[in-house]
Scaffold this motif. Structure first.
Motif, PDB file in Angstrom:
ATOM      1  N   ASP A 205       2.334  19.356  -9.941  1.00  0.00           N
ATOM      2  CA  ASP A 205       1.993  18.007  -9.485  1.00  0.00           C
ATOM      3  C   ASP A 205       1.347  17.251 -10.647  1.00  0.00           C
ATOM      4  N   ASP A 206       0.079  16.845 -10.499  1.00  0.00           N
ATOM      5  CA  ASP A 206      -0.569  16.086 -11.569  1.00  0.00           C
ATOM      6  C   ASP A 206      -1.620  16.919 -12.299  1.00  0.00           C
ATOM      7  N   THR A 207      -1.465  18.257 -12.259  1.00  0.00           N
ATOM      8  CA  THR A 207      -2.438  19.145 -12.885  1.00  0.00           C
ATOM      9  C   THR A 207      -1.757  20.042 -13.898  1.00  0.00           C
ATOM     10  N   ALA A 208      -2.361  20.195 -15.056  1.00  0.00           N
ATOM     11  CA  ALA A 208      -1.880  21.115 -16.078  1.00  0.00           C
ATOM     12  C   ALA A 208      -2.922  22.208 -16.261  1.00  0.00           C
ATOM     13  N   THR A 209      -2.516  23.470 -16.104  1.00  0.00           N
ATOM     14  CA  THR A 209      -3.430  24.597 -16.132  1.00  0.00           C
ATOM     15  C   THR A 209      -2.985  25.606 -17.175  1.00  0.00           C
ATOM     16  N   GLU A 210      -3.900  26.031 -18.040  1.00  0.00           N
ATOM     17  CA  GLU A 210      -3.582  27.070 -19.007  1.00  0.00           C
ATOM     18  C   GLU A 210      -3.478  28.407 -18.282  1.00  0.00           C
ATOM     19  N   VAL A 211      -2.416  29.149 -18.587  1.00  0.00           N
ATOM     20  CA  VAL A 211      -2.173  30.441 -17.943  1.00  0.00           C
ATOM     21  C   VAL A 211      -1.710  31.442 -18.995  1.00  0.00           C
ATOM     22  N   PRO A 212      -1.839  32.750 -18.728  1.00  0.00           N
ATOM     23  CA  PRO A 212      -1.243  33.746 -19.624  1.00  0.00           C
ATOM     24  C   PRO A 212       0.259  33.534 -19.721  1.00  0.00           C
ATOM     25  N   CYS A 213       0.809  33.770 -20.907  1.00  0.00           N
ATOM     26  CA  CYS A 213       2.222  33.455 -21.111  1.00  0.00           C
ATOM     27  C   CYS A 213       3.166  34.332 -20.307  1.00  0.00           C
ATOM     28  N   ASP A 214       2.678  35.488 -19.816  1.00  0.00           N
ATOM     29  CA  ASP A 214       3.556  36.312 -18.990  1.00  0.00           C
ATOM     30  C   ASP A 214       3.642  35.793 -17.562  1.00  0.00           C
ATOM     31  N   GLN A 215       2.842  34.779 -17.242  1.00  0.00           N
ATOM     32  CA  GLN A 215       2.924  34.138 -15.935  1.00  0.00           C
ATOM     33  C   GLN A 215       3.821  32.899 -16.021  1.00  0.00           C
ATOM     34  N   PRO A 216       4.382  32.446 -14.904  1.00  0.00           N
ATOM     35  CA  PRO A 216       5.230  31.243 -14.931  1.00  0.00           C
ATOM     36  C   PRO A 216       4.480  30.060 -15.531  1.00  0.00           C
ATOM     37  N   HIS A 217       5.162  29.343 -16.438  1.00  0.00           N
ATOM     38  CA  HIS A 217       4.535  28.188 -17.064  1.00  0.00           C
ATOM     39  C   HIS A 217       5.603  27.158 -17.434  1.00  0.00           C
ATOM     40  N   SER A 218       5.139  25.998 -17.862  1.00  0.00           N
ATOM     41  CA  SER A 218       6.040  24.882 -18.128  1.00  0.00           C
ATOM     42  C   SER A 218       6.278  24.652 -19.603  1.00  0.00           C
ATOM     43  N   TRP A 219       5.281  24.944 -20.439  1.00  0.00           N
ATOM     44  CA  TRP A 219       5.471  24.776 -21.877  1.00  0.00           C
ATOM     45  C   TRP A 219       4.561  25.701 -22.658  1.00  0.00           C
ATOM     46  N   GLN A 220       4.899  25.893 -23.930  1.00  0.00           N
ATOM     47  CA  GLN A 220       4.101  26.702 -24.846  1.00  0.00           C
ATOM     48  C   GLN A 220       3.770  25.843 -26.060  1.00  0.00           C
ATOM     49  N   VAL A 221       2.491  25.812 -26.417  1.00  0.00           N
ATOM     50  CA  VAL A 221       2.000  24.905 -27.457  1.00  0.00           C
ATOM     51  C   VAL A 221       2.327  25.452 -28.846  1.00  0.00           C
ATOM     52  N   THR A 222       2.877  24.587 -29.692  1.00  0.00           N
ATOM     53  CA  THR A 222       3.264  24.969 -31.053  1.00  0.00           C
ATOM     54  C   THR A 222       2.375  24.340 -32.127  1.00  0.00           C
ATOM     55  N   LYS A 223       1.664  23.261 -31.799  1.00  0.00           N
ATOM     56  CA  LYS A 223       0.870  22.580 -32.828  1.00  0.00           C
ATOM     57  C   LYS A 223      -0.167  21.674 -32.171  1.00  0.00           C
ATOM     58  N   VAL A 224      -1.324  21.576 -32.826  1.00  0.00           N
ATOM     59  CA  VAL A 224      -2.348  20.595 -32.466  1.00  0.00           C
ATOM     60  C   VAL A 224      -2.287  19.489 -33.509  1.00  0.00           C
ATOM     61  N   VAL A 225      -2.153  18.243 -33.056  1.00  0.00           N
ATOM     62  CA  VAL A 225      -1.931  17.118 -33.968  1.00  0.00           C
ATOM     63  C   VAL A 225      -3.033  16.083 -33.800  1.00  0.00           C
ATOM     64  N   ASN A 226      -3.579  15.633 -34.916  1.00  0.00           N
ATOM     65  CA  ASN A 226      -4.559  14.555 -34.919  1.00  0.00           C
ATOM     66  C   ASN A 226      -3.831  13.259 -35.266  1.00  0.00           C
ATOM     67  N   LEU A 227      -3.731  12.365 -34.293  1.00  0.00           N
ATOM     68  CA  LEU A 227      -3.045  11.094 -34.536  1.00  0.00           C
ATOM     69  C   LEU A 227      -3.732  10.283 -35.626  1.00  0.00           C
ATOM     70  N   GLY A 228      -5.028  10.527 -35.841  1.00  0.00           N
ATOM     71  CA  GLY A 228      -5.758   9.825 -36.882  1.00  0.00           C
ATOM     72  C   GLY A 228      -5.275  10.159 -38.283  1.00  0.00           C
ATOM     73  N   ASP A 229      -4.487  11.231 -38.415  1.00  0.00           N
ATOM     74  CA  ASP A 229      -3.914  11.564 -39.722  1.00  0.00           C
ATOM     75  C   ASP A 229      -2.864  10.544 -40.151  1.00  0.00           C
ATOM     76  N   ASN A 230      -2.320   9.816 -39.187  1.00  0.00           N
ATOM     77  CA  ASN A 230      -1.265   8.849 -39.507  1.00  0.00           C
ATOM     78  C   ASN A 230      -1.607   7.428 -39.087  1.00  0.00           C
ATOM     79  N   PHE A 231      -2.449   7.287 -38.072  1.00  0.00           N
ATOM     80  CA  PHE A 231      -2.753   5.964 -37.524  1.00  0.00           C
ATOM     81  C   PHE A 231      -4.241   5.660 -37.673  1.00  0.00           C
ATOM     82  N   THR A 232      -4.548   4.473 -38.097  1.00  0.00           N
ATOM     83  CA  THR A 232      -5.934   4.012 -38.188  1.00  0.00           C
ATOM     84  C   THR A 232      -6.041   2.650 -37.511  1.00  0.00           C
ATOM     85  N   GLY A 233      -7.248   2.237 -37.250  1.00  0.00           N
ATOM     86  CA  GLY A 233      -7.443   0.912 -36.661  1.00  0.00           C
ATOM     87  C   GLY A 233      -7.097   0.891 -35.190  1.00  0.00           C
TER      88      GLY A 233
END
Length: 333
Positions: A205-233
């Motif tokens: 629904d409208d909730t995202a919950t971190e779970v162990p990867c052996d349990q059913p899940h929707s996505w797996q995170v590949t990178k943490v991105v700081n938008l401030g590295d490209n955008f300012t102001g």
């Protein structure tokens, strides 16, 4: 805010960047108009250890003031060992203000009054906590960020002895509403709600919950991105964020499978697609900058996510079946 990819990457062999529109609250947390409140009598955030001496817990609670941080041991639904700690250390609650309910303009919280129930606590939060806590944060509260405005009441023994203090402040909670340990002060921090690399997340629904990867899940995170590295102001539009993140998250997907031609081929055979979150203007203005790149499998109508199980870099399933073998591709020219 959950973003959706709007452009395919330039790589001629990989154009499976997923296009899914989802509710804005999915990766956010609670909105600014929704507050965590805690009920007494066994389900309260602050429940003393009845088997020991809880005097120190009452003192830690009663002496806490704006800018102090509290931590405790969480044992199921029971919390023990409440202490005041330096905010640079792990803590579960940061105090923004303290309110004396005995001064409330009614006799509601008199000498023999019971602790307010959950519904009344939420009303008190809106009346007494929201404005001073927002001011404490410098007027910046990310409406879909990780911090929740919350009240906590004295331990039951303290209330019975006449303590009518209500502490207002912020905490970070999991999907079940349990306060999580964080470090650092909330004011001026990046309030983004995001997950670390390798984390698996289930969207319901409208909730995202971190779970162990052996349990059913929707996505797996590949990178943490700081938008401030490209955008300012000023806030970059979602279109501008998507344009930049398309290349970042496409590359992150290949790297996640080992990089180079081998990583590219592994991504292709996985049948998964890069996916990322974007930042709303309100979140940007509150100082949030962090989003995630992830890998997902869309449903056939591209309105949701297939169910993954297992680490995508090993043996995993999509809706209960292994990924289908993909046909051989022409080499990149």
């Amino acid at each position: 805010m959950v973003g959706m990819s709007s452009e395919a990457p330039s790589h001629p062999r990989r154009r499976r960047v997923l296009k899914i529109a989802l509710a804005a609250a999915l990766c956010g947390g609670v909105g600014a108009a929704t507050y965590a409140a805690v009920s007494p009598d066994g389900s309260s955030l602050i429940v003393p250890d009845h088997d020991g001496d809880d005097t120190s817990e009452q003192v830690a609670f009663s002496d806490a003031d704006a800018g102090d941080c509290l931590n405790w041991t969480q044992d199921g639904e029971v919390t023990r060992d409440i202490v005041t700690v330096d905010c640079a250390e792990p803590h579960r609650f940061e105090v923004a203000t303290r309110e004396d309910l005995s001064q409330y303009p009614t006799s509601e919280f008199g000498e023999d009054a019971p602790q307010p129930d959950l519904e009344r606590q939420q009303q008190l939060t809106e009346e007494l906590c929201v404005s001073p806590t927002t001011e404490y944060l410098g007027g910046k509260l990310d409406p879909t960020g990780r911090y929740t405005i919350s009240p906590i009441l004295p331990p039951a023994e303290g209330w019975a002895e006449g303590d009518r203090t209500m502490l207002c402040g912020v905490m970070v909670t999991d999907a079940d509403g349990t306060a999580q340990e964080v470090t650092g002060v909330a004011a001026g921090s990046d309030q983004s709600r995001f997950s670390q690399v390798d984390t698996c997340v289930r969207a319901t629904d409208d909730t995202a919950t971190e779970v162990p990867c052996d349990q059913p899940h929707s996505w797996q995170v590949t990178k943490v991105v700081n938008l401030g590295d490209n955008f300012t102001g000023e806030w970059p539009s979602v279109e501008d964020q998507n344009t930049w993140l398309a290349g970042i998250c496409d590359a992150a997907a290949v790297d996640y499978f080992g990089g180079g031609d081998a990583g590219d081929e592994a991504l292709y055979q996985s049948t998964l697609a890069p996916f990322w979150t974007t930042m709303s203007e309100d979140s940007w203005n509150a100082g949030s900058r962090t989003v995630n790149c992830s890998l997902v499998k869309g449903t056939e109508d591209n309105t949701g996510f297939a169910e993954l199980a297992g680490d995508v870099r090993g043996d995993f399933t999509i809706d209960g079946a292994a990924p289908e073998q993909q046909p051989e591709r022409n080499p990149v020219l």
